[in-house]
Enzyme design. Sequence first.
Site, mmCIF file in Angstrom:
data_model
loop_
_atom_site.group_PDB
_atom_site.id
_atom_site.type_symbol
_atom_site.label_atom_id
_atom_site.label_comp_id
_atom_site.label_asym_id
_atom_site.label_seq_id
_atom_site.Cartn_x
_atom_site.Cartn_y
_atom_site.Cartn_z
ATOM 1 N N ARG A 560 -29.176 45.732 -27.389
ATOM 2 C CA ARG A 560 -29.132 44.974 -28.648
ATOM 3 C C ARG A 560 -28.900 45.888 -29.838
ATOM 4 O O ARG A 560 -29.419 46.996 -29.885
ATOM 5 C CB ARG A 560 -30.463 44.245 -28.866
ATOM 6 C CG ARG A 560 -30.885 43.325 -27.763
ATOM 7 C CD ARG A 560 -30.110 42.079 -27.637
ATOM 8 N NE ARG A 560 -30.044 41.308 -28.859
ATOM 9 C CZ ARG A 560 -29.581 40.048 -28.901
ATOM 10 N NH1 ARG A 560 -29.156 39.445 -27.808
ATOM 11 N NH2 ARG A 560 -29.543 39.399 -30.029
ATOM 12 N N VAL A 561 -28.173 45.367 -30.787
ATOM 13 C CA VAL A 561 -27.995 46.123 -32.021
ATOM 14 C C VAL A 561 -28.794 45.482 -33.160
ATOM 15 O O VAL A 561 -28.782 45.956 -34.279
ATOM 16 C CB VAL A 561 -26.502 46.248 -32.415
ATOM 17 C CG1 VAL A 561 -25.755 47.073 -31.389
ATOM 18 C CG2 VAL A 561 -25.858 44.875 -32.565
ATOM 19 N N ASP A 562 -29.445 44.368 -32.876
ATOM 20 C CA ASP A 562 -30.248 43.726 -33.922
ATOM 21 C C ASP A 562 -31.735 43.949 -33.622
ATOM 22 O O ASP A 562 -32.096 44.737 -32.762
ATOM 23 C CB ASP A 562 -29.923 42.221 -34.012
ATOM 24 C CG ASP A 562 -30.093 41.541 -32.656
ATOM 25 O OD1 ASP A 562 -30.645 42.166 -31.732
ATOM 26 O OD2 ASP A 562 -29.674 40.384 -32.535
ATOM 27 N N ASP A 563 -32.575 43.233 -34.338
ATOM 28 C CA ASP A 563 -34.007 43.435 -34.165
ATOM 29 C C ASP A 563 -34.583 42.567 -33.057
ATOM 30 O O ASP A 563 -35.547 41.843 -33.249
ATOM 31 C CB ASP A 563 -34.723 43.152 -35.495
ATOM 32 C CG ASP A 563 -34.396 44.230 -36.499
ATOM 33 O OD1 ASP A 563 -34.162 45.374 -36.071
ATOM 34 O OD2 ASP A 563 -34.360 43.930 -37.699
ATOM 35 N N VAL A 564 -33.948 42.624 -31.915
ATOM 36 C CA VAL A 564 -34.469 41.884 -30.781
ATOM 37 C C VAL A 564 -34.773 42.904 -29.699
ATOM 38 O O VAL A 564 -33.999 43.819 -29.472
ATOM 39 C CB VAL A 564 -33.429 40.855 -30.275
ATOM 40 C CG1 VAL A 564 -33.890 40.236 -28.961
ATOM 41 C CG2 VAL A 564 -33.210 39.760 -31.310
#
Length: 727
Positions: A560-564
């Site tokens: 993941r590149v997001d806050d997940v």
Amino acid sequence: NGIWRHPCPMNMNVVTSSRSSCPINAVVLGEALASEESELVFPSKDFSGQAMVASLEKYLEMYKRSIEDPAGFWSDIASQFYWKEKWGKQVYSENLDVRKGDIKIEWFKGGITNICYNCLDRNVETGNGDKIAIYWEGNEPGSDGSLTYSQLLQKVCQLANYLKDVGVKKGDAVVVYLPMLMELPITMLACARIGAIHSVVFAGFSSESLAQRIMDCKPKAVITCNAVKRGPKVIYLKGIVDTALAESAKSGISIDVCLTYENQSAMMRGETKWQEGRDIWWQDVVPKYPTTCEVEWVDAEDPLFLLYTSGSTGKPKGVLHTTGGYMVYTATTFKYAFDYKPSDVYWCTADCGWITGHSYVTYGPMLNGATVIVFEGAPSYPDPGRCWDIVDKYKVTLFYTAPTLVRSLMRAGDEYVTRYSRKSLRVLGSVGEPINPSAWRWFFNVVGDSRCPISDTWWQTETGGFMITPLPGAWPQKPGSATFPFFGVQPAIVDEKGLKLEGECSGYLCVKSSWPGAFRTLYGDHERYETTYFKPFPGYYFSGDGCSRDKDGYYWLTGRVDDVINVRYHSYLPWAAYSKMKLSIWDFVFITNKFPVIRTCGSGHRIGTAEVESALVSHPQCSEAAVVGVEHEVKGQGIYAFVTLADGVPYSEELRKSLVVTVRKQIGAFAAPDKIHWAPGLPKTRSGKIMRRILRKIASRQLDELGDTSTLADPSVVDQLIALSDS
Ligand code: 6R9
């Protein structure tokens, strides 16, 4: 040896001749021996010889058609299902470009069908009524059961009739909080039969999380069971539901029907708390209903289910899937990615509380009339050989699991595997996170005896079905790569400006154009759907994952590149540490005088860092929290929380425990932080945004890679955090 190249599947220069000169089952290394990218593992000639798609050429021919003529490609496949009325002239219509207006995806609109009918009645009517649909294996070895397709249909009809009787109608939501009993797929199918929208909540979520979901979708009924045994532990599910219902009642959402299955293997009904009028025992009512039930015919675009998944804000997203496209897509992906044959016995270790259990325990396999194993227990109970015991017991041919389970079983030692035959196995599958090459090789060599191809399937709750996946007989695999796109899927790797990159590259993984299984909206929040998935890179669906493509056109997912955070603990045993010392589970019991707590949660947990943060800050002594994912040996990613305490509150072990308990209570045990790092302050920009990049480096102890800290409002907090690293 420069086997073959294809920079892009659409125009690759295919050289497959060396495949035939390759010894059966051999692992062939390409040019640069040291590089993982060039390690090719070929399917055996025996396997390819019988495969549905037996060559790259055949795949390319089909793939090309799926991209050039999606309407023709998918309507030919859809025609194999039962439609009461055929879809309209337009097979699909879509807009994935926010600059051109609202995002809209529709497939087979106007087509009238029912997915339950296609899973069950269609199989019974074509002579498969006596075929086993479900083999159920209980938590305790020796407890089991089975249902043929005819029997399953009857059970589904009885429940469907009951639900209709208590007023559940087409379009109503039903929340399902059940463990892996046969009643879980039965409930999903019964809802689908009457056009109700099921929303399965993984039976490991806390009462608060369950209440949040109930309040969001306002169901007509809740279906649960009294308790479940996972490993040696009894979990009292009905109590969790009671608390959730009391909580949602406070917000004016009152539930009239709570149908409760009595799971005698875990707990007797006398011990269960009861609210007369609302609570009703499944066994007391459902079996009294007729075993046939009229199907509610629905439009292809009518909703089938809602499944809540984590995003990068605290509020979970209700991913909405509709009927027709999802049906066609899950069935087709299942069939090709596992090279399905009617004689197969298929076991997916995921829980139906997650998308993998929706698409690849229930719908995909049953649409193909497959025999499916539903396993209630923990894959390492009573010992880490349980999976292979089950494989031998049912002669499982297709085994689909998650890298976290592979890693934890790998650590337990080969002897747990090799004492079982496993010769029925044909294809192995992996999902949930990138599978590291060493786990891939162990899975391939030890579990599959270097005989079974591995389908490393990349996909998401949102995509409904596989997006990038090997077709096991068609091309060589590279350990750790999900290989190539499925039919109809056009992956695009873009840079931070949204520019599509060609050839060998890395960037953000997007998808151009829709595919039938795509989700249609986030329940009640179409704007969030557009903002999260379609606005970051206009013209594309953005997956949230990083990805690279190598010189041969293979795709490599990088996370993941997001806050997940993807926490995948299928079976996370506290004795992992002991097993490193080559001690067995029994040694652990002997030394510690404790039976290991087995936490098993199906194939995956997507956790938003914000969800964990908001749970932490609800603790009266916590003033601020920032959560990041860190590499974790077994779980893939672990949860690492930086916590700032309220003024004057001292650090203590007790407080650390109480923070963890707060998260467990609010979200569920699987979201409990692995590490709490005391933080006098958090690294923030002047605009107040927490720089997680720095926190990730501190968490993974990559202190020489902190990068530029000069834009921080107070750069000294970084030194303070480092100083407290081992506290
Ligand atoms: C099916 C499922 C989705 C996220 C996804 C990605 C990760 C899943 C993967 C994989 C690399 C694979 N992921 N499969 N990464 N290789 N084969 O897991 O759905 O729970 O929504 O998670 O999981 O990061 O974005 P979901």
